[in-house]
Scaffold this motif. Structure first.
Motif, PDB file in Angstrom:
ATOM      1  N   ASP A 216       4.412   0.909 -46.059  1.00  0.00           N
ATOM      2  CA  ASP A 216       5.181   0.910 -45.001  1.00  0.00           C
ATOM      3  C   ASP A 216       3.664   1.360 -44.185  1.00  0.00           C
ATOM      4  O   ASP A 216       3.506   1.088 -43.060  1.00  0.00           O
TER       5      ASP A 216
ATOM      6  N   ALA B  68       1.438  -1.921 -43.913  1.00  0.00           N
ATOM      7  CA  ALA B  68       1.712  -2.569 -42.889  1.00  0.00           C
ATOM      8  C   ALA B  68       1.389  -2.113 -40.778  1.00  0.00           C
ATOM      9  O   ALA B  68       1.461  -2.654 -40.864  1.00  0.00           O
TER      10      ALA B  68
ATOM     11  N   LEU C 231       3.643   0.249 -39.486  1.00  0.00           N
ATOM     12  CA  LEU C 231       4.741   0.656 -39.518  1.00  0.00           C
ATOM     13  C   LEU C 231       5.060   1.603 -39.930  1.00  0.00           C
ATOM     14  O   LEU C 231       6.543   2.696 -38.740  1.00  0.00           O
TER      15      LEU C 231
ATOM     16  N   TYR D 297       4.055  -9.086 -45.055  1.00  0.00           N
ATOM     17  CA  TYR D 297       4.945  -7.963 -45.123  1.00  0.00           C
ATOM     18  C   TYR D 297       6.250  -8.366 -46.088  1.00  0.00           C
ATOM     19  O   TYR D 297       7.211  -9.103 -44.691  1.00  0.00           O
TER      20      TYR D 297
ATOM     21  N   HIS E  26       9.981  -7.984 -46.896  1.00  0.00           N
ATOM     22  CA  HIS E  26      11.055  -6.639 -46.997  1.00  0.00           C
ATOM     23  C   HIS E  26      12.145  -7.027 -48.310  1.00  0.00           C
ATOM     24  O   HIS E  26      12.157  -8.302 -48.408  1.00  0.00           O
TER      25      HIS E  26
ATOM     26  N   ASP F  86      15.439  -6.490 -48.042  1.00  0.00           N
ATOM     27  CA  ASP F  86      16.058  -7.545 -47.639  1.00  0.00           C
ATOM     28  C   ASP F  86      15.575  -8.168 -46.563  1.00  0.00           C
ATOM     29  O   ASP F  86      16.221  -9.040 -45.934  1.00  0.00           O
TER      30      ASP F  86
ATOM     31  N   ALA G 252      14.945  -9.637 -44.040  1.00  0.00           N
ATOM     32  CA  ALA G 252      15.048  -9.786 -42.614  1.00  0.00           C
ATOM     33  C   ALA G 252      14.578 -11.112 -41.816  1.00  0.00           C
ATOM     34  O   ALA G 252      14.005 -11.236 -41.115  1.00  0.00           O
ATOM     35  N   LEU G 253      15.424 -12.435 -42.653  1.00  0.00           N
ATOM     36  CA  LEU G 253      15.673 -13.161 -41.528  1.00  0.00           C
ATOM     37  C   LEU G 253      15.490 -13.650 -40.332  1.00  0.00           C
ATOM     38  O   LEU G 253      17.100 -12.855 -40.467  1.00  0.00           O
ATOM     39  N   PHE G 254      15.378 -13.640 -39.392  1.00  0.00           N
ATOM     40  CA  PHE G 254      16.247 -14.130 -38.415  1.00  0.00           C
ATOM     41  C   PHE G 254      17.695 -14.885 -38.192  1.00  0.00           C
ATOM     42  O   PHE G 254      17.926 -16.359 -38.305  1.00  0.00           O
ATOM     43  N   PRO G 255      18.234 -13.870 -38.215  1.00  0.00           N
ATOM     44  CA  PRO G 255      19.837 -15.227 -37.890  1.00  0.00           C
ATOM     45  C   PRO G 255      19.848 -15.828 -37.440  1.00  0.00           C
ATOM     46  O   PRO G 255      20.561 -16.696 -37.707  1.00  0.00           O
ATOM     47  N   HIS G 256      19.855 -15.701 -35.737  1.00  0.00           N
ATOM     48  CA  HIS G 256      19.550 -16.950 -34.678  1.00  0.00           C
ATOM     49  C   HIS G 256      18.780 -18.192 -35.149  1.00  0.00           C
ATOM     50  O   HIS G 256      18.420 -18.862 -33.610  1.00  0.00           O
ATOM     51  N   LEU G 257      17.956 -17.861 -35.821  1.00  0.00           N
ATOM     52  CA  LEU G 257      17.449 -19.081 -35.829  1.00  0.00           C
ATOM     53  C   LEU G 257      17.092 -19.762 -36.854  1.00  0.00           C
ATOM     54  O   LEU G 257      17.181 -19.308 -38.094  1.00  0.00           O
TER      55      LEU G 257
ATOM     56  N   ARG H 140       7.034 -17.914 -44.385  1.00  0.00           N
ATOM     57  CA  ARG H 140       7.664 -17.230 -42.977  1.00  0.00           C
ATOM     58  C   ARG H 140       6.349 -15.882 -43.370  1.00  0.00           C
ATOM     59  O   ARG H 140       5.526 -16.308 -42.355  1.00  0.00           O
ATOM     60  N   ALA H 141       6.128 -15.132 -44.120  1.00  0.00           N
ATOM     61  CA  ALA H 141       4.922 -13.408 -44.694  1.00  0.00           C
ATOM     62  C   ALA H 141       3.542 -14.867 -44.754  1.00  0.00           C
ATOM     63  O   ALA H 141       3.254 -14.865 -43.680  1.00  0.00           O
TER      64      ALA H 141
END
Lengths: 224, 386
Positions: B67, B70, B72, B105, B107, B109, B111-116, B170-171
Motif C-alpha cells: 500500500d 502504491a 494508497l 497493483y 489486490h 480480492d 477489485a474488478l469493476f462490477p458494472h463494466l 487490467r494492471a
C-alpha cells in the motif's frame, strides 16, 4: 379537485428534487470522503429538517428571504420584488426542507461502494473525481433514484414550510396540501377527500418504486 | 545478486508507451496501531526487474508495505523510488498521489469493476489514450491472457480463474513502472496457476519491471522467485535467492512457512570435527541425531528442523544405509491429505511427522500401533537459531 394546486405542487416537487440531485451529490460526496474532525456537525445540520417542526424551519427561511436579510435585499435589487410569498421562495424553502431526504441516501450509497474498487481505480491512474464519476456514481444508481424519489414525495406533501414561506396564493404558492386544509376549513369534505386520496396514492407509488428498486435482485427492474 | 538490467533492453514492439527497466527502492518506516498494540513496519530493500517474492506469515506487514509503494497509504518516513524517480520522500516532503504513480497493483480480492465488462475493465487504465488506441491495446492484452472471448461479459459472469486473469491484464495493460501482486494466485488450482505465471513471465520478458509478489505459500517462492524477501513482524529477516533463503533456513519463522513440519529443541552432545557432523539430543527424550556441524559448543542449545517429506519409514530395521540416523518408533496416527499420507511416529518420546505416498502406505501396510524405523539423513537436519 383543484388541478391548479396539483400541477403547481408537482412542478415544485420536480424542480426541487432535480435541483437536489445537483446540490446533494457534492454534499454527499464531501460527507462520505471528508476526514474533517468536525464533519459530524455538518451531518447533524443536514439532518435537522427531519426532526425540526416545519414551522420553525419555515420561520427562519421567511426571515432569511425577507427584505431585512442580505439575501432578501440582494434578490430584491436583482428582481424588484421579495422572495417571500413567491414560487422561488417556495423552492428555496423546500430545498432545505427536503435536503436530508436526498443527501442521506446519496451518501449511504456512495459509502457502500467497496473501497477496494476506489483503490484499484487510483492505481489505474484515475484521480478521486474521475473515480467518483466512473465508479462511484454508476454503482450508486439505486441510491440516486431513492434520493430523488424521496425528496420528490417529501416535497409533494409539505405543509408547514409552504404556509410560512409562501402563504396561500392561488396559482403561485397554494400547494395541494394547503388546498386540502382550505377545503377542510370550508367543510368541503368530499373535495378534500379526493385530493387527499390522490396524494396518498402518489406517495405510495413513489415509495413502492423506491423499495422495489432497492430490492437486491432487481438492479434495474423486476422485468430483467 | 542479479545483474542490473541496462535501459537499452528491447521493449515490446507493439507498445507505444516507452518502458525502461526500472529498479524499485524502498526504505520506509511506518507505525500504526493493531490489535496487539503497535505495529512497526521498518524495511529497506531494492527490487530489480523480475520477480521478487515477499514472503511472510499473515500480519507480517506485506500488504501495508505494498500500500505504501502504491501510494494508497503514506509511511511515517523514508523514501520510495522507482527507476530513480522519487515517489515518496519524507525529507523532501514529497508524496506523489497514487493515481500519478504508474504502479500496477493487483489486490487479493481483485477489485474488478462490477458494472463494466471485461474489455471495459481492461481499458479502464488507458484513460489518456484515444478510443481506437485503447481498443487495440486492450484487445492485445486480452489475447495474451486468453480472455478475448470474455470481453463482453461482466465480472459476475466469469469464473474465478478468469477474473484473476482480467485483473492481471487490467494492471499490465497500463505498462506500470513496477507491479505489486498481493497473493493474486491464492485462489487458483495448480495448472491454472502455472499458466498464469507463464503469462506473467512472458509479459515481463518484454517489459522488465520489478514485480513484487506477495505470498505465504512456500511452493510459489521456488516456482517464481529470482529473489525472496522474508518479512516477519514488519522487518526483513532474510533476503536472497530462494534456495539460499528457503532451503537452509536459519530462522524458525521461515522454517514454518517453508514447510518444516518437524522442529525440535536440541542440545549438542558431541562435535565430530573430522566428519563435519555433530550429535544432538532432541528435547528431553532419548533420541539422538547426527546433524551437520555448525559453530556450537557441547551443551549449547539450538533447534533442528526436518521436512516431513525428507524422512523415510522402514518396517524392518534397515541395514547398509548411507543415512546416519535410524530411529525405532511406533506409528501413532495416520492422516490423508490429498495424495499425501502424513504419519505421526513416536520415537522414544519425540514425535516425527513423516510424509508418504498412498502407495507406500498400502505396500508397507502401515497403520496406528505398527513398529517402524524412521530414517533421517544428516543433511536433512537444518539447524536454526545458531
Amino acid at each position: 379537485m383543484n388541478w391548479e394546486a396539483f400541477w403547481l405542487t408537482v412542478r415544485l416537487a420536480g424542480i426541487v428534487s432535480t435541483l437536489l440531485i445537483a446540490i446533494g451529490i457534492p454534499i454527499a460526496y464531501w460527507l462520505t470522503y471528508s476526514r474533517w474532525r468536525w464533519k459530524f456537525l455538518v451531518e447533524a445540520a443536514v439532518a435537522l429538517p427531519i426532526v425540526l417542526p416545519p414551522t420553525v424551519l419555515g420561520f427562519y427561511v421567511l426571515v432569511a428571504l425577507g427584505s431585512r436579510s442580505p439575501l432578501g435585499r440582494w434578490w430584491e435589487s436583482l428582481t424588484g420584488h421579495t422572495l417571500a410569498f413567491t414560487f422561488e421562495g417556495l423552492v428555496i424553502g423546500s430545498l432545505l426542507y427536503s435536503l436530508p431526504f436526498a443527501v442521506q441516501p446519496f451518501a449511504a450509497s456512495f459509502g457502500a461502494v467497496d473501497s477496494n474498487l476506489l483503490r484499484a481505480s487510483a492505481s489505474l491512474g484515475h484521480s478521486p473525481v474521475q473515480t467518483f464519476r466512473r465508479i462511484v456514481l454508476p454503482l450508486s444508481k439505486a441510491g440516486l433514484v431513492t434520493g430523488f424519489a424521496l425528496s420528490f414525495a417529501h416535497t409533494l406533501g409539505e405543509f408547514g414550510v409552504v404556509l410560512m414561506v409562501g402563504g396561500n396564493i392561488p396559482g403561485v404558492t397554494r400547494t395541494i396540501s394547503i388546498d386540502i386544509y382550505d377545503q377542510v376549513q370550508t367543510a368541503n369534505y368530499s373535495s378534500a377527500n379526493q385530493t387527499a386520496l390522490l396524494l396518498l396514492v402518489i406517495s405510495f407509488v413513489v415509495l413502492s418504486i423506491v423499495y422495489g428498486l432497492n430490492r437486491r435482485p432487481w438492479v434495474v427492474g423486476p422485468w430483467r | 545478486m542479479a545483474v542490473k538490467i541496462s535501459p537499452a533492453l528491447p521493449t515490446a514492439p507493439q507498445t507505444p508507451l516507452q518502458t525502461i527497466s526500472s529498479e524499485l527502492e524502498v526504505r520506509i518506516r511506518k507505525r500504526f496501531p493493531n490489535p496487539e498494540g503497535t505495529f512497526n513496519l521498518n524495511v529497506h530493500f531494492r527490487a530489480l526487474a523480475g520477480f521478487t517474492i515477499l514472503f511472510g506469515a499473515s500480519g507480517a506487514g506485506k500488504t501495508t508495505l505494498l500500500d505504501c509503494i502504491a501510494g494508497l497509504s503514506d509511511p511515517d518516513e523514508g523514501r520510495i523510488a522507482v527507476g530513480g524517480e522519487d515517489l515518496y520522500d519524507s525529507e523532501k516532503k514529497r508524496s506523489v498521489a497514487a493515481w500519478k504513480r504508474r504502479i500496477g497493483y493487483v489486490h487479493q480480492d481483485l477489485a474488478l469493476f462490477p458494472h463494466l465488462t471485461t474489455e471495459e475493465n481492461v481499458a479502464y487504465g488507458l484513460r489518456t489514450l484515444t478510443a481506437p488506441e485503447r481498443k487495440t491495446r486492450s484487445r492485445e492484452i486480452l489475447d495474451l491472457f486468453r480472455i478475448d472471448h470474455l470481453r463482453d461479459r461482466r465480472p459476475a459472469q466469469i469464473s474465478g480463474g478468469e477474473r484473476q486473469r482480467v485483473a492481471l491484464a487490467r494492471a499490465l495493460v497500463t505498462e506500470p513502472r513496477a507491479l505489486l501482486l498481493d497473493e493474486p494466485l491464492a485462489a487458483l488450482d495448480r495448472p491454472t496457476k502455472s499458466l498464469l505465471v507463464g503469462d506473467l513471465r512472458r509479459w515481463n520478458q518484454h517489459h522488465r519491471v520489478p514485480i513484487l509478489f506477495v505470498t505465504h505459500n512456500g511452493e510459489e517462492v521456488f516456482a517464481l522467485g529470482d529473489e525472496v524477501i522474508v518479512l516477519d513482524a514488519g522487518r526483513i529477516v532474510a533476503q536472497g535467492q530462494p534456495h539460499e533463503v528457503m532451503r537452509a533456513p536459519r530462522l524458525e519463522t521461515i522454517a514454518h512457512l517453508s514447510g518444516f513440519e518437524n522442529i525440535f529443541d536440541a542440545t549438542v552432545l558431541a562435535l565430530h570435527e573430522g566428519r563435519g557432523t555433530m550429535t544432538c539430543r532432541l528435547g528431553k527424550g532419548a533420541v539422538e541425531l547426527e546433524t551437520p556441524l555448525v559453530r556450537a559448543e557441547v551443551g549449547s542449545r539450538l533447534r533442528v528442523g526436518v521436512r516431513a517429506g525428507d524422512l523415510l519409514l522402514a518396517t524392518e530395521s534397515p541395514r547398509g544405509l548411507s543415512a546416519r540416523n535410524v530411529l525405532p518408533g511406533t506409528i501413532r496416527r495416520l492422516a490423508q491429505r490429498d495424495v499425501i499420507v502424513s504419519a505421526m511416529v513416536d520415537c522414544g518420546g519425540t514425535e516425527f511427522e513423516v510424509h508418504l505416498t498412498l502407495a507406500a502406505r498400502d505396500a508397507l501396510q502401515l497403520g496406528p500401533g505398527k513398529g517402524v524405523w524412521v530414517v533421517v539423513k544428516t543433511h536433512s537436519c537444518h539447524l536454526m537459531g545458531v
